[in-house]
Design a protein around this motif. Structure first.
Motif, PDB file in Angstrom:
ATOM      1  N   TYR A   3       3.714 -48.856 -45.757  1.00  0.00           N
ATOM      2  CA  TYR A   3       5.099 -48.504 -46.017  1.00  0.00           C
ATOM      3  C   TYR A   3       5.448 -47.218 -45.276  1.00  0.00           C
ATOM      4  O   TYR A   3       4.612 -46.346 -45.142  1.00  0.00           O
ATOM      5  CB  TYR A   3       5.295 -48.303 -47.518  1.00  0.00           C
ATOM      6  CG  TYR A   3       6.724 -48.075 -47.946  1.00  0.00           C
ATOM      7  CD1 TYR A   3       7.529 -49.138 -48.328  1.00  0.00           C
ATOM      8  CD2 TYR A   3       7.259 -46.791 -47.975  1.00  0.00           C
ATOM      9  CE1 TYR A   3       8.838 -48.939 -48.737  1.00  0.00           C
ATOM     10  CE2 TYR A   3       8.569 -46.582 -48.381  1.00  0.00           C
ATOM     11  CZ  TYR A   3       9.353 -47.660 -48.764  1.00  0.00           C
ATOM     12  OH  TYR A   3      10.647 -47.450 -49.163  1.00  0.00           O
TER      13      TYR A   3
ATOM     14  N   ASN B  36      23.629 -51.657 -45.622  1.00  0.00           N
ATOM     15  CA  ASN B  36      22.625 -50.786 -46.228  1.00  0.00           C
ATOM     16  C   ASN B  36      23.270 -49.619 -46.969  1.00  0.00           C
ATOM     17  O   ASN B  36      22.905 -49.316 -48.104  1.00  0.00           O
ATOM     18  CB  ASN B  36      21.666 -50.255 -45.150  1.00  0.00           C
ATOM     19  CG  ASN B  36      20.503 -51.203 -44.888  1.00  0.00           C
ATOM     20  OD1 ASN B  36      19.634 -51.364 -45.748  1.00  0.00           O
ATOM     21  ND2 ASN B  36      20.496 -51.851 -43.730  1.00  0.00           N
TER      22      ASN B  36
ATOM     23  N   THR C 255      14.553 -44.909 -51.236  1.00  0.00           N
ATOM     24  CA  THR C 255      14.534 -45.907 -50.150  1.00  0.00           C
ATOM     25  C   THR C 255      14.250 -47.300 -50.714  1.00  0.00           C
ATOM     26  O   THR C 255      13.687 -48.155 -50.048  1.00  0.00           O
ATOM     27  CB  THR C 255      13.449 -45.542 -49.109  1.00  0.00           C
ATOM     28  OG1 THR C 255      12.178 -45.502 -49.779  1.00  0.00           O
ATOM     29  CG2 THR C 255      13.719 -44.185 -48.478  1.00  0.00           C
TER      30      THR C 255
ATOM     31  N   ASN D  26      16.822 -52.756 -48.942  1.00  0.00           N
ATOM     32  CA  ASN D  26      17.012 -52.975 -47.516  1.00  0.00           C
ATOM     33  C   ASN D  26      17.951 -54.147 -47.299  1.00  0.00           C
ATOM     34  O   ASN D  26      18.054 -55.047 -48.128  1.00  0.00           O
ATOM     35  CB  ASN D  26      15.667 -53.206 -46.788  1.00  0.00           C
ATOM     36  CG  ASN D  26      14.733 -54.134 -47.562  1.00  0.00           C
ATOM     37  OD1 ASN D  26      14.959 -55.343 -47.611  1.00  0.00           O
ATOM     38  ND2 ASN D  26      13.701 -53.578 -48.169  1.00  0.00           N
TER      39      ASN D  26
ATOM     40  N   LYS E  75      16.689 -52.710 -41.591  1.00  0.00           N
ATOM     41  CA  LYS E  75      16.452 -51.302 -41.922  1.00  0.00           C
ATOM     42  C   LYS E  75      15.005 -50.933 -41.578  1.00  0.00           C
ATOM     43  O   LYS E  75      14.096 -51.714 -41.818  1.00  0.00           O
ATOM     44  CB  LYS E  75      16.680 -51.128 -43.423  1.00  0.00           C
ATOM     45  CG  LYS E  75      16.487 -49.731 -43.958  1.00  0.00           C
ATOM     46  CD  LYS E  75      16.744 -49.712 -45.466  1.00  0.00           C
ATOM     47  CE  LYS E  75      16.320 -48.395 -46.069  1.00  0.00           C
ATOM     48  NZ  LYS E  75      14.873 -48.156 -46.004  1.00  0.00           N
TER      49      LYS E  75
ATOM     50  N   SER F 200      11.496 -48.873 -42.295  1.00  0.00           N
ATOM     51  CA  SER F 200      10.778 -48.627 -43.553  1.00  0.00           C
ATOM     52  C   SER F 200      10.822 -47.158 -43.954  1.00  0.00           C
ATOM     53  O   SER F 200      10.542 -46.278 -43.139  1.00  0.00           O
ATOM     54  CB  SER F 200       9.311 -49.055 -43.378  1.00  0.00           C
ATOM     55  OG  SER F 200       8.609 -48.888 -44.585  1.00  0.00           O
TER      56      SER F 200
ATOM     57  N   SER G 205      11.297 -52.518 -42.177  1.00  0.00           N
ATOM     58  CA  SER G 205      11.022 -52.601 -43.612  1.00  0.00           C
ATOM     59  C   SER G 205       9.796 -53.461 -43.873  1.00  0.00           C
ATOM     60  O   SER G 205       9.613 -54.503 -43.245  1.00  0.00           O
ATOM     61  CB  SER G 205      12.234 -53.229 -44.317  1.00  0.00           C
ATOM     62  OG  SER G 205      11.875 -53.614 -45.622  1.00  0.00           O
TER      63      SER G 205
END
Lengths: 231, 231, 231, 231
Positions: A225, B13, B25, B28, B42, B44, B73
């Motif tokens: 991630y 987003n 975060t 996405n 998007k 990550s 992502s």
């Protein structure tokens, strides 16, 4: 001195208000310079909207004021104990955010009902025991830190925060920003756990293998991630 | 390349944050150019407040990066499976929005208790089964897409989203904007269903004829809602 | 006259809206000049967004208008009774803030489930009894003040507010600002108590020694919270 | 034509979004010029953030478009029936605000648990019965208006709004602004009633004499609330 750290601690304090975790003066954030052994912490009872970096107080690990004309947060002794024992953390936050505090008041840990929590906590968000009458009378804030340490032992890296029974939230991280972010994670997971339990009082935590998958996706040497930054 | 699509994906987003569906975060959105077979998604772990269209990542349907210096992502494989099977969708969104996620954690589908939900979902917002330990270990994000497809079959047009057990929300639509809008519909209906069930644990879904009336008022060739634009 | 007090009363009224305690015209704040024996109070039914210091009404302790072209809040007689009996308070606030009012409607006091409440209230936030039909018919607003006084006696310093059954919140303090702050404390503690009770219907108040520790940390001659300012 | 009325209707529509009663395009407000017999109403499916007074549609009491290039709200026939029968109202609002809609979905009227509701509603906020399959198939929106009228009879003055089973809220008033304000009152009272019932499932409505006191304090020839303006 410590201008950069002061800036980070101020931002962490203000983010608590912005994220709805703190009203009035009900919270505080600090950061530590490990090389110098100095902590920067919010002053006691000063409204957030008026606070500047110059209002922050610099203290050493014995709580002696090294810079600043204001008194530090009354919760300073708790921060100090956490910094002394959890040697890899660089930020500590305290809030009374309302869903998390409700679990603390209800005397319930926050079980890990989903991957949202598993991304940050490896399992539950622990509930720390009540302090005894003697612990409260003798040195209340210091003992609050000690009971957290007593409960968490070395699990403070995969449990970056906890609920103190009848009180509120303490969280930490490798920066003041990360400690504040973990306080937000705790509140958000608390809200979802609250709603989950009302929808299904028999709700079960996610299986260990799913919790592990999510936790390791974000943490550790095989994390995939993010952009490869240090967590 | 794909400047217009990047703009739409960025806006989708950002709308997730603005509508309170995503913090930090935790979400996405992506879009696809069907002619070119390219997905914009998007990156990550990049904070929303700093994200620009240039940060978005362009990938093909095998997940190869075609443009962009950031990693996509981690949920990209889920998006890819949905695009491959649901050939008429052009946007996919993932959130951990809190009421919907609470249903996913409580292992309950969101029954259709009123016309608000019937306007977008023909019946319930389905709950997708938990992944097995093997599915998680082997190819977690791809398998997440596959269990959604396994459950929904061809119903993805009148069910433009779902809850994944113990995880969160996936939604889709004929544009990134519409996928994000459906994520908002799911959260809003989840909040109302939560409250409905607390007020009346025996609450029943609306009759099929009322659900049909509302659904068809907004969708299909006889729709009389809106200004005649394509949904 | 009383320009400074008017400014404080206006700010206290506006803070109620800003903090989400009041919508429409459902609340009011007042302040008193003890030397002159004059009260400054919000006019009745005037929208907050249009209110200026000049719209505030000056009255004496018998309710006679001394300055201002508008009618004072209909709740003025309640404020007057509180000022007459609680001689050390200088601000009074009335709200229908929603969690606190829900406790008032459910006919439940707000027990002290945690240190958040203990910091301001020494024990529960009391529930004042319903007025009788005669008390309502004869002089409703004045009698509302009298039943509060009847219930609280001399405890109004460590209980700076209460819930009136089936109605809403009254709070007070040594300034209009402090009275408004106490209204916010009541609402916030009400929200947490609500959530606590849903998580644990058998939740117990914190032990007396913990409540005492927190209350005395902030109040009294040995208070160590804040910068030494008078509370 | 009807520039002033259009301005009021636009403001009423926008206030629904601002007050959190409407997301996406889930609501509508209208106003009527009784002398001309013309209604100004929101167009169907147009986003609030883009709407201008010129987008509003002018129709007569038979639903014929008299001005405007857009289609009127699909709920227009409900508004028309209410204007035809409740001859003293000049504004109508429809929302799916979430607490009120939850009561509608749970098939519960909102009992009058406190004075907040009694200030606007003389007793409960009524629940209108579900439409039959025939009523839905034949002329759904018109029949929605007719079942409201059937239930309320002449009580529409002291009941300025209602819940339609499985659907949402309709409210009205002597102006578009007042209709929108009543929609906010309904949502706020719904939230408090929801919380009241969770705290005390056996909660009882306030006594009739207290409801009457509050209602008459604000309405009728002896009203003492406000500055003497016509309600």
């Amino acid at each position: 001195m410590l201008e950069q750290l002061k800036k980070e601690v101020l931002e962490a304090n203000l983010s608590l208000v912005k994220n709805g975790l703190v009203i009035l003066t009900w919270g505080n954030a600090s950061g530590i310079d490990r090389e110098k052994g100095l902590i920067v912490i919010k002053p006691s009872g000063v409204p957030y909207e008026k606070m500047t970096a110059d209002d922050l107080v610099v203290v050493d690990l014995e709580g002696n004021i090294k810079e600043g004309s204001l008194k530090p947060s009354v919760d300073l002794p708790t921060h100090i104990e956490l910094y002394k024992r959890f040697k890899d953390i660089k930020g500590v936050v305290h809030t009374h955010s309302d869903y998390a505090t409700s679990f603390a008041q209800a005397k319930r840990a926050i079980e890990c009902y989903g991957t949202t929590q598993a991304d940050t906590f490896y399992g539950d968000i622990p509930l720390i025991r009540e302090l005894t009458q003697e612990e409260i009378a003798a040195d209340y804030e210091k003992n609050t830190g000690l009971v957290i340490i007593e409960s968490l032992g070395e699990r403070h890296l995969d449990k970056p925060g906890c609920l103190v029974s009848g009180h509120g939230v303490f969280s930490w991280g490798d920066s003041p920003r990360k400690a504040a972010e973990n306080a937000l994670v705790i509140e958000s997971c608390a809200k979802m756990a609250f709603q989950t339990l009302l929808l299904n009082p028999e709700a079960k935590p996610v299986p260990a293998y799913l919790a592990k998958e999510h936790y390791e996706r974000k943490h550790g040497s095989n994390a995939r991630y993010g952009q490869g930054e240090k967590e």
